[in-house]
Design a protein around this motif. Sequence first.
Motif, PDB file in Angstrom:
ATOM      1  N   ASP A  14       0.818  -1.211   0.000  1.00  0.00           N
ATOM      2  CA  ASP A  14       0.000   0.000   0.000  1.00  0.00           C
ATOM      3  C   ASP A  14       0.854   1.264   0.000  1.00  0.00           C
ATOM      4  OD1 ASP A  14      -2.306  -1.514  -0.031  1.00  0.00           O
ATOM      5  OD2 ASP A  14      -2.736  -1.235   2.110  1.00  0.00           O
ATOM      6  N   CYS A  15       1.947   1.234   0.754  1.00  0.00           N
ATOM      7  CA  CYS A  15       2.850   2.381   0.800  1.00  0.00           C
ATOM      8  C   CYS A  15       3.438   2.652  -0.587  1.00  0.00           C
ATOM      9  CB  CYS A  15       3.957   2.121   1.820  1.00  0.00           C
ATOM     10  SG  CYS A  15       5.056   3.528   2.073  1.00  0.00           S
ATOM     11  N   TYR A  16       3.893   1.611  -1.263  1.00  0.00           N
ATOM     12  CA  TYR A  16       4.431   1.762  -2.618  1.00  0.00           C
ATOM     13  C   TYR A  16       3.362   2.273  -3.572  1.00  0.00           C
ATOM     14  CZ  TYR A  16       9.134  -0.078  -2.144  1.00  0.00           C
ATOM     15  OH  TYR A  16      10.449  -0.224  -1.819  1.00  0.00           O
ATOM     16  N   SER A  17       2.174   1.689  -3.492  1.00  0.00           N
ATOM     17  CA  SER A  17       1.087   2.054  -4.396  1.00  0.00           C
ATOM     18  C   SER A  17       0.675   3.518  -4.227  1.00  0.00           C
ATOM     19  CB  SER A  17      -0.104   1.132  -4.139  1.00  0.00           C
ATOM     20  OG  SER A  17      -1.146   1.430  -5.005  1.00  0.00           O
ATOM     21  N   GLN A  20       3.429   5.861  -5.467  1.00  0.00           N
ATOM     22  CA  GLN A  20       3.499   5.862  -6.924  1.00  0.00           C
ATOM     23  C   GLN A  20       2.359   6.680  -7.537  1.00  0.00           C
ATOM     24  OE1 GLN A  20       3.074   2.050  -8.868  1.00  0.00           O
ATOM     25  NE2 GLN A  20       4.322   2.747 -10.585  1.00  0.00           N
ATOM     26  N   LYS A  21       1.178   6.559  -6.999  1.00  0.00           N
ATOM     27  CA  LYS A  21       0.046   7.341  -7.514  1.00  0.00           C
ATOM     28  C   LYS A  21       0.271   8.835  -7.322  1.00  0.00           C
ATOM     29  CE  LYS A  21      -3.414   3.771  -7.051  1.00  0.00           C
ATOM     30  NZ  LYS A  21      -4.521   3.235  -6.277  1.00  0.00           N
ATOM     31  N   ARG A  22       0.885   9.209  -6.211  1.00  0.00           N
ATOM     32  CA  ARG A  22       1.114  10.611  -5.894  1.00  0.00           C
ATOM     33  C   ARG A  22       2.272  11.213  -6.689  1.00  0.00           C
ATOM     34  NH1 ARG A  22       1.426  10.858  -0.083  1.00  0.00           N
ATOM     35  NH2 ARG A  22      -0.816  10.805  -0.238  1.00  0.00           N
ATOM     36  N   GLY A  24       4.255   9.423  -9.292  1.00  0.00           N
ATOM     37  CA  GLY A  24       4.508   8.908 -10.639  1.00  0.00           C
ATOM     38  C   GLY A  24       5.650   7.918 -10.728  1.00  0.00           C
ATOM     39  N   TYR A  25       6.270   7.598  -9.623  1.00  0.00           N
ATOM     40  CA  TYR A  25       7.336   6.602  -9.567  1.00  0.00           C
ATOM     41  C   TYR A  25       7.321   5.979  -8.178  1.00  0.00           C
ATOM     42  CZ  TYR A  25       9.782  10.423  -7.189  1.00  0.00           C
ATOM     43  OH  TYR A  25      10.102  11.440  -6.325  1.00  0.00           O
ATOM     44  N   THR A  26       7.961   4.834  -8.050  1.00  0.00           N
ATOM     45  CA  THR A  26       7.951   4.152  -6.755  1.00  0.00           C
ATOM     46  C   THR A  26       9.055   4.689  -5.845  1.00  0.00           C
ATOM     47  OG1 THR A  26       9.309   2.364  -7.647  1.00  0.00           O
ATOM     48  CG2 THR A  26       6.926   2.012  -7.612  1.00  0.00           C
ATOM     49  N   PRO A  27       8.837   4.612  -4.533  1.00  0.00           N
ATOM     50  CA  PRO A  27       9.841   5.108  -3.589  1.00  0.00           C
ATOM     51  C   PRO A  27      10.989   4.117  -3.434  1.00  0.00           C
ATOM     52  CG  PRO A  27       8.031   4.117  -2.393  1.00  0.00           C
ATOM     53  CD  PRO A  27       7.652   4.102  -3.849  1.00  0.00           C
ATOM     54  N   THR A  28      12.066   4.580  -2.820  1.00  0.00           N
ATOM     55  CA  THR A  28      13.175   3.686  -2.497  1.00  0.00           C
ATOM     56  C   THR A  28      12.814   2.877  -1.252  1.00  0.00           C
ATOM     57  OG1 THR A  28      14.271   5.266  -1.039  1.00  0.00           O
ATOM     58  CG2 THR A  28      14.841   5.363  -3.395  1.00  0.00           C
ATOM     59  N   GLY A  62      19.111  -3.796  -9.574  1.00  0.00           N
ATOM     60  CA  GLY A  62      20.024  -2.702  -9.857  1.00  0.00           C
ATOM     61  C   GLY A  62      19.383  -1.338 -10.045  1.00  0.00           C
ATOM     62  N   ARG A  63      18.075  -1.232  -9.861  1.00  0.00           N
ATOM     63  CA  ARG A  63      17.404   0.061  -9.991  1.00  0.00           C
ATOM     64  C   ARG A  63      16.839   0.476  -8.647  1.00  0.00           C
ATOM     65  NH1 ARG A  63      13.451   1.012 -14.452  1.00  0.00           N
ATOM     66  NH2 ARG A  63      13.822   3.093 -13.653  1.00  0.00           N
ATOM     67  N   THR A  64      17.062   1.696  -8.275  1.00  0.00           N
ATOM     68  CA  THR A  64      16.603   2.201  -6.993  1.00  0.00           C
ATOM     69  C   THR A  64      15.088   2.158  -6.864  1.00  0.00           C
ATOM     70  OG1 THR A  64      18.511   3.676  -6.923  1.00  0.00           O
ATOM     71  CG2 THR A  64      16.720   4.178  -5.431  1.00  0.00           C
ATOM     72  N   SER A  65      14.412   2.579  -7.909  1.00  0.00           N
ATOM     73  CA  SER A  65      12.944   2.571  -7.894  1.00  0.00           C
ATOM     74  C   SER A  65      12.415   1.609  -8.936  1.00  0.00           C
ATOM     75  CB  SER A  65      12.422   3.982  -8.153  1.00  0.00           C
ATOM     76  OG  SER A  65      12.799   4.845  -7.131  1.00  0.00           O
ATOM     77  N   GLY A  66      13.006   0.431  -9.025  1.00  0.00           N
ATOM     78  CA  GLY A  66      12.655  -0.530 -10.068  1.00  0.00           C
ATOM     79  C   GLY A  66      11.589  -1.513  -9.665  1.00  0.00           C
ATOM     80  N   ILE A  67      10.488  -1.013  -9.116  1.00  0.00           N
ATOM     81  CA  ILE A  67       9.397  -1.872  -8.669  1.00  0.00           C
ATOM     82  C   ILE A  67       8.157  -1.564  -9.492  1.00  0.00           C
ATOM     83  CG2 ILE A  67       7.921  -2.460  -6.705  1.00  0.00           C
ATOM     84  CD1 ILE A  67      10.392  -2.569  -5.209  1.00  0.00           C
ATOM     85  N   THR A  68       7.541  -2.610 -10.007  1.00  0.00           N
ATOM     86  CA  THR A  68       6.291  -2.471 -10.749  1.00  0.00           C
ATOM     87  C   THR A  68       5.213  -3.217  -9.974  1.00  0.00           C
ATOM     88  OG1 THR A  68       7.492  -2.430 -12.836  1.00  0.00           O
ATOM     89  CG2 THR A  68       5.125  -2.901 -12.949  1.00  0.00           C
ATOM     90  N   ILE A  69       4.133  -2.546  -9.672  1.00  0.00           N
ATOM     91  CA  ILE A  69       3.017  -3.171  -8.985  1.00  0.00           C
ATOM     92  C   ILE A  69       2.124  -3.809 -10.039  1.00  0.00           C
ATOM     93  CG2 ILE A  69       1.010  -2.768  -7.503  1.00  0.00           C
ATOM     94  CD1 ILE A  69       2.642  -0.339  -6.382  1.00  0.00           C
ATOM     95  N   LEU A  70       1.865  -5.085  -9.876  1.00  0.00           N
ATOM     96  CA  LEU A  70       1.095  -5.838 -10.882  1.00  0.00           C
ATOM     97  C   LEU A  70      -0.394  -5.815 -10.576  1.00  0.00           C
ATOM     98  CD1 LEU A  70       3.504  -8.889 -11.161  1.00  0.00           C
ATOM     99  CD2 LEU A  70       3.449  -6.833 -12.582  1.00  0.00           C
TER     100      LEU A  70
END
Length: 70
Positions: A14-17, A20-22, A24-28, A62-70
């Motif tokens: 939920d924190c990531y989601s 990301q909505k706020r 435009g990218y995911t947090p570290t 290897g990416r700091t914000s390399g998370i995709t919510i499916l």
Amino acid sequence: MRQSITKEQKRVLDCYSKFQKRHGYTPTMREVSKKLKYKSHTTVRQHLLSLQDRGYIDMVAGRTSGITIL
């Protein structure tokens, strides 16, 4: 079908989601760790690995914000 997740895994997801909505990218992991008041970002990483195994997210190594919510 996805496996169920724990309350803490749901908090992390939920924190990531929301972030990301706020923004435009995911947090570290460190940002999430601070937000959820974890003592270590390793705890966030463990939850993320579980979420990935259960099919809720995809992580790019290897990416700091390399998370995709499916």
